[in-house]
Write an enzyme that holds these catalytic residues in place. Structure first.
Site, PDB file in Angstrom:
ATOM      1  N   ASP A 136      76.597  39.337 -12.266  1.00 48.10           N
ATOM      2  CA  ASP A 136      75.650  38.781 -11.297  1.00 48.10           C
ATOM      3  C   ASP A 136      75.180  37.379 -11.693  1.00 48.10           C
ATOM      4  O   ASP A 136      75.089  37.055 -12.876  1.00 48.10           O
ATOM      5  CB  ASP A 136      74.438  39.720 -11.180  1.00 48.10           C
ATOM      6  CG  ASP A 136      73.610  39.431  -9.932  1.00 48.10           C
ATOM      7  OD1 ASP A 136      74.149  38.841  -8.979  1.00 48.10           O
ATOM      8  OD2 ASP A 136      72.417  39.797  -9.929  1.00 48.10           O
ATOM      9  N   HIS A 166      81.460  31.754  -7.640  1.00 49.81           N
ATOM     10  CA  HIS A 166      82.343  32.899  -7.909  1.00 49.81           C
ATOM     11  C   HIS A 166      83.573  32.449  -8.703  1.00 49.81           C
ATOM     12  O   HIS A 166      84.078  33.172  -9.564  1.00 49.81           O
ATOM     13  CB  HIS A 166      82.763  33.566  -6.602  1.00 49.81           C
ATOM     14  CG  HIS A 166      81.615  34.201  -5.864  1.00 49.81           C
ATOM     15  ND1 HIS A 166      80.680  34.995  -6.491  1.00 49.81           N
ATOM     16  CD2 HIS A 166      81.232  34.144  -4.559  1.00 49.81           C
ATOM     17  CE1 HIS A 166      79.779  35.406  -5.609  1.00 49.81           C
ATOM     18  NE2 HIS A 166      80.085  34.888  -4.425  1.00 49.81           N
ATOM     19  N   LEU A 195      92.574  47.811 -24.690  1.00 46.25           N
ATOM     20  CA  LEU A 195      91.348  47.644 -23.904  1.00 46.25           C
ATOM     21  C   LEU A 195      91.636  48.067 -22.468  1.00 46.25           C
ATOM     22  O   LEU A 195      92.619  47.624 -21.871  1.00 46.25           O
ATOM     23  CB  LEU A 195      90.943  46.164 -23.927  1.00 46.25           C
ATOM     24  CG  LEU A 195      89.796  45.734 -23.022  1.00 46.25           C
ATOM     25  CD1 LEU A 195      88.482  46.345 -23.499  1.00 46.25           C
ATOM     26  CD2 LEU A 195      89.663  44.207 -22.995  1.00 46.25           C
TER      27      LEU A 195
HETATM   28  C1  IPE Z   1      75.430  43.518  -7.800  1.00 45.90           C
HETATM   29  O1  IPE Z   1      74.910  42.255  -7.544  1.00 45.90           O
HETATM   30  C2  IPE Z   1      76.850  43.598  -7.382  1.00 45.90           C
HETATM   31  C3  IPE Z   1      77.787  42.776  -8.151  1.00 45.90           C
HETATM   32  C4  IPE Z   1      77.492  41.980  -9.123  1.00 45.90           C
HETATM   33  C5  IPE Z   1      79.167  42.931  -7.786  1.00 45.90           C
HETATM   34  P1  IPE Z   1      74.131  41.930  -6.187  1.00 45.90           P
HETATM   35  O2  IPE Z   1      73.745  40.502  -6.248  1.00 45.90           O
HETATM   36  O3  IPE Z   1      74.939  42.358  -5.021  1.00 45.90           O
HETATM   37  O4  IPE Z   1      72.873  42.900  -6.312  1.00 45.90           O
HETATM   38  P2  IPE Z   1      71.424  42.792  -5.644  1.00 45.90           P
HETATM   39  O5  IPE Z   1      71.614  42.581  -4.168  1.00 45.90           O
HETATM   40  O6  IPE Z   1      70.729  41.645  -6.287  1.00 45.90           O
HETATM   41  O7  IPE Z   1      70.759  44.078  -5.980  1.00 45.90           O
HETATM   42  C1  IPE Z   2      77.516  38.330  -8.188  1.00 47.03           C
HETATM   43  O1  IPE Z   2      76.925  37.089  -8.021  1.00 47.03           O
HETATM   44  C2  IPE Z   2      78.908  38.393  -7.631  1.00 47.03           C
HETATM   45  C3  IPE Z   2      79.024  39.276  -6.464  1.00 47.03           C
HETATM   46  C4  IPE Z   2      78.082  39.995  -5.946  1.00 47.03           C
HETATM   47  C5  IPE Z   2      80.333  39.311  -5.847  1.00 47.03           C
HETATM   48  P1  IPE Z   2      75.987  36.816  -6.788  1.00 47.03           P
HETATM   49  O2  IPE Z   2      76.783  36.208  -5.710  1.00 47.03           O
HETATM   50  O3  IPE Z   2      75.213  38.032  -6.404  1.00 47.03           O
HETATM   51  O4  IPE Z   2      75.024  35.744  -7.431  1.00 47.03           O
HETATM   52  P2  IPE Z   2      73.480  35.568  -7.153  1.00 47.03           P
HETATM   53  O5  IPE Z   2      72.804  36.851  -7.485  1.00 47.03           O
HETATM   54  O6  IPE Z   2      73.340  35.210  -5.705  1.00 47.03           O
HETATM   55  O7  IPE Z   2      73.070  34.467  -8.065  1.00 47.03           O
HETATM   56 MG    MG Z   3      73.384  38.747  -7.021  1.00 47.34          MG
END
Ligand code: IPE
Ligand code: IPE
Ligand code: MG
Length: 253
Positions: free
Chosen positions: A22, A39, A134
């Protein structure tokens, strides 16, 4: 495969680390870039961290890459993620084979673009199961509630066919933890020991609810694209200091 014969046990019994990848979006926004650039940087970091994981003697890692709730995002962001995953599974495949990384994927893959599905099928077939140093378990279109429902559905179907075959006592036997676990997408991976959440949110966001019943949860404000070797060392040092009681009493009591 070098080192494949002996995935020797670590003294700290750390077998399975789960990471919620995240913070990519915020990493990009801070730099005035698009979320998709974030990403991309997150995927780049994953490449780097996989190298590091290979040196740590930890047999299983689970990586939360796309949740069942992430479909709520703009189409362009979502298709950017599929592109990155297609690229990863294709370009890193040889490297994974050579280094004994087994690619496993957990989640409902039927909703993914056909190209991504086939890249995943090829990657998990070619990286085999035996002699992995792994196992990298990519959780894609993964949600724990979906996973548990899917497992329950499979068990019901098995019971129905036992019933139809006249095996009545087997058909009505109670479901135990072992049976349910064996139907989860993540099977046969062991329970999670350490769950790491970069990006600072103190929540699990539908990730490995069953498997993390006794996981130690480490939250850090560091965003995933910045989560490097040093940060992982820090998390593991923190983990080693935990007193895991599993509902019992500490050894020192
Ligand atoms: C969790 O992150 C999912 C992934 C990292 C794939 P999100 O950004 O989707 O989670 P919330 O919405 O903050 O809970
Ligand atoms: C996590 O990063 C990746 C996915 C959910 C695919 P985010 O896109 O949720 O990044 P933030 O939380 O907005 O910074
Ligand atoms: Mg996120």
């Amino acid at each position: 495969v070098p080192g494949a014969e002996k995935v020797s046990e670590r003294k700290d019994n750390l077998k399975h680390i789960a990471i919620i990848l995240d913070g990519n979006g915020r990493w990009a926004e801070k730099r005035g870039l698009s979320r998709s650039e974030g990403h991309k940087e997150g995927a780049h970091n994953l490449d780097r961290m996989l190298e590091y994981f290979l040196t740590l003697n930890i047999p299983y890692i689970s990586l939360y890459a796309f949740s069942t709730e992430n479909w709520k995002r703009p189409v362009a962001e979502i298709s950017g993620i599929w592109k990155l995953l297609n690229h990863f599974f294709k370009v890193r495949l040889d490297h994974c084979v050579k280094n004994g990384i087994h690619i496993k994927v957990s989640g409902d893959l039927s909703k993914l673009p056909k190209l991504t599905q086939s890249a995943i099928r090829i990657a998990s077939a070619k990286t085999g199961k035996s002699k992995a140093r792994l196992t990298a378990n990519f959780c894609i279109n993964y949600g724990s509630r979906n996973e548990i429902l899917h497992a329950a559905g499979e068990i019901v179907n098995e019971r129905i066919s036992l019933f139809k075959n006249g095996k009545l006592s087997d058909a009505v036997k109670p479901v135990n933890e072992e049976e349910l676990s064996s139907h989860l997408y993540t099977s046969p991976l062991p329970d999670v020991d350490l769950m790491i959440r970069p990006g600072g949110e103190s929540r699990i966001s539908n990730f490995l609810l069953w498997q993390s019943a006794y996981a130690e949860i480490y939250v850090t404000p560091v965003l995933w694209p910045d989560f490097n070797e040093k940060e992982l060392d820090k998390a593991i040092r923190w983990y080693k200091k935990r007193d895991r009681r599993f509902g019992g009493l500490s050894d020192t009591v």
